[in-house]
Design a protein around this motif. Sequence first.
Motif, PDB file in Angstrom:
ATOM      1  N   ARG A 123       0.833  -1.210   0.000  1.00 53.47           N
ATOM      2  CA  ARG A 123       0.000   0.000   0.000  1.00 53.47           C
ATOM      3  C   ARG A 123       0.870   1.264   0.000  1.00 53.47           C
ATOM      4  NH1 ARG A 123      -3.244  -3.666   2.732  1.00 53.47           N
ATOM      5  NH2 ARG A 123      -5.420  -3.649   2.062  1.00 53.47           N
ATOM      6  N   LYS A 124       2.147   1.124   0.310  1.00 55.38           N
ATOM      7  CA  LYS A 124       3.074   2.263   0.287  1.00 55.38           C
ATOM      8  C   LYS A 124       3.645   2.511  -1.101  1.00 55.38           C
ATOM      9  CE  LYS A 124       4.364   1.593   5.083  1.00 55.38           C
ATOM     10  NZ  LYS A 124       5.437   1.223   6.011  1.00 55.38           N
ATOM     11  N   SER A 125       3.406   1.605  -2.018  1.00 54.35           N
ATOM     12  CA  SER A 125       3.932   1.743  -3.377  1.00 54.35           C
ATOM     13  C   SER A 125       3.291   2.952  -4.059  1.00 54.35           C
ATOM     14  CB  SER A 125       3.609   0.487  -4.194  1.00 54.35           C
ATOM     15  OG  SER A 125       3.881   0.711  -5.564  1.00 54.35           O
ATOM     16  N   PRO A 126       4.061   3.707  -4.835  1.00 55.72           N
ATOM     17  CA  PRO A 126       3.473   4.810  -5.603  1.00 55.72           C
ATOM     18  C   PRO A 126       2.497   4.307  -6.669  1.00 55.72           C
ATOM     19  CG  PRO A 126       5.796   4.531  -6.159  1.00 55.72           C
ATOM     20  CD  PRO A 126       5.500   3.608  -5.016  1.00 55.72           C
ATOM     21  N   ASN A 127       2.517   3.018  -6.948  1.00 52.59           N
ATOM     22  CA  ASN A 127       1.589   2.445  -7.928  1.00 52.59           C
ATOM     23  C   ASN A 127       0.297   1.947  -7.302  1.00 52.59           C
ATOM     24  OD1 ASN A 127       3.035   2.635 -10.522  1.00 52.59           O
ATOM     25  ND2 ASN A 127       4.571   1.544  -9.359  1.00 52.59           N
ATOM     26  N   HIS A 128       0.180   1.989  -5.987  1.00 52.19           N
ATOM     27  CA  HIS A 128      -1.084   1.644  -5.321  1.00 52.19           C
ATOM     28  C   HIS A 128      -2.019   2.838  -5.481  1.00 52.19           C
ATOM     29  CE1 HIS A 128      -3.772   1.314  -1.740  1.00 52.19           C
ATOM     30  NE2 HIS A 128      -3.909   0.123  -2.274  1.00 52.19           N
ATOM     31  N   THR A 129      -3.229   2.583  -5.951  1.00 51.24           N
ATOM     32  CA  THR A 129      -4.150   3.668  -6.264  1.00 51.24           C
ATOM     33  C   THR A 129      -4.773   4.324  -5.040  1.00 51.24           C
ATOM     34  OG1 THR A 129      -6.097   2.233  -6.356  1.00 51.24           O
ATOM     35  CG2 THR A 129      -4.834   2.525  -8.403  1.00 51.24           C
ATOM     36  N   GLY A 130      -4.813   3.604  -3.925  1.00 52.61           N
ATOM     37  CA  GLY A 130      -5.630   4.085  -2.823  1.00 52.61           C
ATOM     38  C   GLY A 130      -7.091   3.890  -3.193  1.00 52.61           C
ATOM     39  N   VAL A 131      -7.965   4.635  -2.559  1.00 52.20           N
ATOM     40  CA  VAL A 131      -9.405   4.516  -2.803  1.00 52.20           C
ATOM     41  C   VAL A 131      -9.763   5.221  -4.111  1.00 52.20           C
ATOM     42  CG1 VAL A 131     -11.702   5.083  -1.910  1.00 52.20           C
ATOM     43  CG2 VAL A 131      -9.874   4.397  -0.331  1.00 52.20           C
ATOM     44  N   LEU A 132     -10.505   4.515  -4.967  1.00 56.03           N
ATOM     45  CA  LEU A 132     -11.004   5.099  -6.214  1.00 56.03           C
ATOM     46  C   LEU A 132     -12.526   5.142  -6.167  1.00 56.03           C
ATOM     47  CD1 LEU A 132      -8.821   3.202  -8.860  1.00 56.03           C
ATOM     48  CD2 LEU A 132      -8.517   5.546  -8.051  1.00 56.03           C
ATOM     49  N   SER A 133     -13.101   6.198  -6.689  1.00 57.60           N
ATOM     50  CA  SER A 133     -14.562   6.313  -6.747  1.00 57.60           C
ATOM     51  C   SER A 133     -15.108   5.471  -7.901  1.00 57.60           C
ATOM     52  CB  SER A 133     -14.973   7.771  -6.946  1.00 57.60           C
ATOM     53  OG  SER A 133     -14.619   8.201  -8.251  1.00 57.60           O
ATOM     54  N   GLU A 134     -16.421   5.242  -7.880  1.00 59.76           N
ATOM     55  CA  GLU A 134     -17.065   4.527  -8.987  1.00 59.76           C
ATOM     56  C   GLU A 134     -16.852   5.268 -10.305  1.00 59.76           C
ATOM     57  OE1 GLU A 134     -21.168   3.693  -8.153  1.00 59.76           O
ATOM     58  OE2 GLU A 134     -20.659   2.237  -6.588  1.00 59.76           O
ATOM     59  N   GLU A 135     -16.906   6.597 -10.255  1.00 66.06           N
ATOM     60  CA  GLU A 135     -16.707   7.389 -11.473  1.00 66.06           C
ATOM     61  C   GLU A 135     -15.294   7.208 -12.017  1.00 66.06           C
ATOM     62  OE1 GLU A 135     -18.439   8.628  -8.745  1.00 66.06           O
ATOM     63  OE2 GLU A 135     -20.285   8.250  -9.873  1.00 66.06           O
ATOM     64  N   GLU A 136     -14.308   7.135 -11.115  1.00 62.73           N
ATOM     65  CA  GLU A 136     -12.934   6.925 -11.570  1.00 62.73           C
ATOM     66  C   GLU A 136     -12.786   5.554 -12.223  1.00 62.73           C
ATOM     67  OE1 GLU A 136      -9.877   9.191  -8.722  1.00 62.73           O
ATOM     68  OE2 GLU A 136     -11.431   8.080  -7.617  1.00 62.73           O
ATOM     69  N   TYR A 137     -13.374   4.522 -11.619  1.00 63.69           N
ATOM     70  CA  TYR A 137     -13.323   3.195 -12.241  1.00 63.69           C
ATOM     71  C   TYR A 137     -13.988   3.222 -13.608  1.00 63.69           C
ATOM     72  CZ  TYR A 137     -11.441   0.468  -8.327  1.00 63.69           C
ATOM     73  OH  TYR A 137     -10.625  -0.060  -7.360  1.00 63.69           O
ATOM     74  N   ARG A 138     -15.155   3.842 -13.738  1.00 65.79           N
ATOM     75  CA  ARG A 138     -15.838   3.919 -15.036  1.00 65.79           C
ATOM     76  C   ARG A 138     -14.961   4.616 -16.078  1.00 65.79           C
ATOM     77  NH1 ARG A 138     -20.536   5.583 -12.166  1.00 65.79           N
ATOM     78  NH2 ARG A 138     -21.972   3.856 -11.924  1.00 65.79           N
ATOM     79  N   ARG A 139     -14.350   5.740 -15.692  1.00 63.52           N
ATOM     80  CA  ARG A 139     -13.497   6.479 -16.617  1.00 63.52           C
ATOM     81  C   ARG A 139     -12.317   5.619 -17.050  1.00 63.52           C
ATOM     82  NH1 ARG A 139      -8.949   8.510 -16.129  1.00 63.52           N
ATOM     83  NH2 ARG A 139      -8.916   8.558 -13.860  1.00 63.52           N
ATOM     84  N   ILE A 140     -11.674   4.955 -16.104  1.00 61.47           N
ATOM     85  CA  ILE A 140     -10.518   4.109 -16.428  1.00 61.47           C
ATOM     86  C   ILE A 140     -10.944   2.955 -17.329  1.00 61.47           C
ATOM     87  CG2 ILE A 140      -8.800   2.532 -15.452  1.00 61.47           C
ATOM     88  CD1 ILE A 140      -8.828   4.485 -12.950  1.00 61.47           C
ATOM     89  N   PHE A 141     -12.068   2.312 -16.990  1.00 62.28           N
ATOM     90  CA  PHE A 141     -12.569   1.212 -17.834  1.00 62.28           C
ATOM     91  C   PHE A 141     -12.870   1.698 -19.244  1.00 62.28           C
ATOM     92  CE2 PHE A 141     -14.437  -1.355 -14.031  1.00 62.28           C
ATOM     93  CZ  PHE A 141     -13.212  -1.977 -13.834  1.00 62.28           C
ATOM     94  N   SER A 142     -13.343   2.915 -19.393  1.00 62.32           N
ATOM     95  CA  SER A 142     -13.703   3.457 -20.706  1.00 62.32           C
ATOM     96  C   SER A 142     -12.506   3.920 -21.517  1.00 62.32           C
ATOM     97  CB  SER A 142     -14.651   4.642 -20.540  1.00 62.32           C
ATOM     98  OG  SER A 142     -15.856   4.235 -19.963  1.00 62.32           O
ATOM     99  N   GLU A 143     -11.440   4.388 -20.837  1.00 57.36           N
ATOM    100  CA  GLU A 143     -10.360   5.068 -21.542  1.00 57.36           C
ATOM    101  C   GLU A 143      -9.017   4.339 -21.581  1.00 57.36           C
ATOM    102  OE1 GLU A 143      -9.984   8.844 -19.645  1.00 57.36           O
ATOM    103  OE2 GLU A 143     -12.001   9.500 -20.212  1.00 57.36           O
ATOM    104  N   ALA A 144      -8.702   3.549 -20.566  1.00 59.72           N
ATOM    105  CA  ALA A 144      -7.340   3.032 -20.417  1.00 59.72           C
ATOM    106  C   ALA A 144      -7.077   1.807 -21.288  1.00 59.72           C
ATOM    107  CB  ALA A 144      -7.057   2.699 -18.959  1.00 59.72           C
ATOM    108  N   SER A 145      -5.970   1.883 -22.028  1.00 62.30           N
ATOM    109  CA  SER A 145      -5.552   0.778 -22.879  1.00 62.30           C
ATOM    110  C   SER A 145      -4.032   0.803 -22.989  1.00 62.30           C
ATOM    111  CB  SER A 145      -6.187   0.913 -24.262  1.00 62.30           C
ATOM    112  OG  SER A 145      -5.855  -0.195 -25.063  1.00 62.30           O
ATOM    113  N   GLY A 146      -3.423  -0.390 -22.974  1.00 59.20           N
ATOM    114  CA  GLY A 146      -1.970  -0.496 -23.080  1.00 59.20           C
ATOM    115  C   GLY A 146      -1.575  -1.604 -24.033  1.00 59.20           C
ATOM    116  N   ARG A 147      -0.350  -2.080 -23.906  1.00 56.23           N
ATOM    117  CA  ARG A 147       0.173  -3.054 -24.875  1.00 56.23           C
ATOM    118  C   ARG A 147      -0.571  -4.386 -24.852  1.00 56.23           C
ATOM    119  NH1 ARG A 147       6.085  -5.260 -22.893  1.00 56.23           N
ATOM    120  NH2 ARG A 147       5.364  -6.176 -20.951  1.00 56.23           N
TER     121      ARG A 147
END
Length: 181
Positions: A123-147
Amino acid sequence: MLERTLVEWGHDDLWVFGYGSLIWRPDFDFAERRPARVHGWHRALKMWSRINRGTPERPGLVFGLLTGGCCQGMVFRIPQAQGREVLARLWEREMITAVYDPRWLRCDTQQGPVRALAFTLSRKSPNHTGVLSEEEYRRIFSEASGRYGTTWDYARLTLEELRRHNIRDRGLERLVKLMER
């Protein structure tokens, strides 16, 4: 970390605990796969991904194994002769940015406990998101894509594979329902 993990392995058959995409896309040959439960850790879609499921500009998410609770997944047994090669390939895939803390965990199976390598997240990692809202999850699900594709596909495919193995993850079910509404 790879060298330390190789030393800690002990060079018997290698066991690896999968709790996310390793379940449905292990990318290595294995001699055996078993359902397993790890106590003291849980699967959480709370790790930023800036390569595999997102970009630096639009980070995606991947699963991390966080302390607390329990997690059902799969353990894979790799014969000792292939262990070093599989570990090297796992490092290329899972540790490309060295964000996970590799740990040897006790995994309980119907045939008895095994000691398996698991990729955990602090949980101390800079890559740990902490708490995300439902809106943040929706936005990430809609927009995020990688290799390897989108965060949405990653979450959905993981849930499908968990269900195929009769593994229930209520938290992931709730997140997937966010997008299906």
